[in-house]
Scaffold this active site. Structure first.
Site: not given
Ligand code: RB5
Length: 149
Positions: A8, A65, A67, A98, A132
């Site tokens: 993203d 993305c 996180t 695993h 596994h």
């Molecule tokens: C976008 O701002 C952010 O929410 C997305 O990249 C991601 O981290 C969502 O899990």
């Protein structure tokens, strides 16, 4: 090995560098975006990558993305996908070994470019350990039962 790749807007700065790194390492990459400007919704790209993996157009999926969390939640809604958010080299290795993960989800806001590349490299280079399999079969069974509802 063929990779389905999607990000993203949060991964805008690293996406091309990650892609080039693996292309120059001999991987064939199908890029499902996001390549535009502004912002976008990560589920749109998670689904495209997940569908490419399930239909066997790609061997593995890589999603980045902010996180990795949103991408993994969305990708795991697609039947046949085992998507794992990995926050270091060990979790990247164990997700493959695993959990039999076929999609790796990473966070551009929680890792440097070189950490992202290193985790992807480890994930792709680690085989699944058959011992596994029983657990993966149980996950598949849950998936099957839920889809009947
Ligand atoms: C976008 O701002 C952010 O929410 C997305 O990249 C991601 O981290 C969502 O899990």
């Amino acid at each position: 090995m063929k990779l389905a790749f999607g990000t993203d807007h949060a991964a805008a700065e690293v996406r091309n560098k990650v892609k080039e790194y693996f292309q120059s390492g001999g991987y064939e990459i199908e890029d499902f975006g996001f390549s535009g400007e502004g912002s976008c919704d990560y589920p749109d790209y998670a689904v495209k990558v997940a569908e490419a993996v399930v239909s066997k157009k790609a061997d593995r999926g890589i999603l980045i993305c902010g996180t990795g969390i949103g991408m993994s939640i969305a990708a795991n809604k697609i039947k046949g996908i085992i998507a794992a958010v990995c926050w270091d080299e060990d979790t990247a290795k164990l997700a493959a070994r695993h959990n039999g993960a076929n999609v790796l989800c990473l966070g551009s806001r929680t890792a440097t470019l070189s950490e992202l590349c290193q985790r992807i490299k480890i994930f792709l280079g680690t085989p699944f350990e058959e011992r596994h399999l029983q657990r993966i079969k149980k996950i598949k069974e849950i998936e099957k039962q839920q889809c009947r509802k």
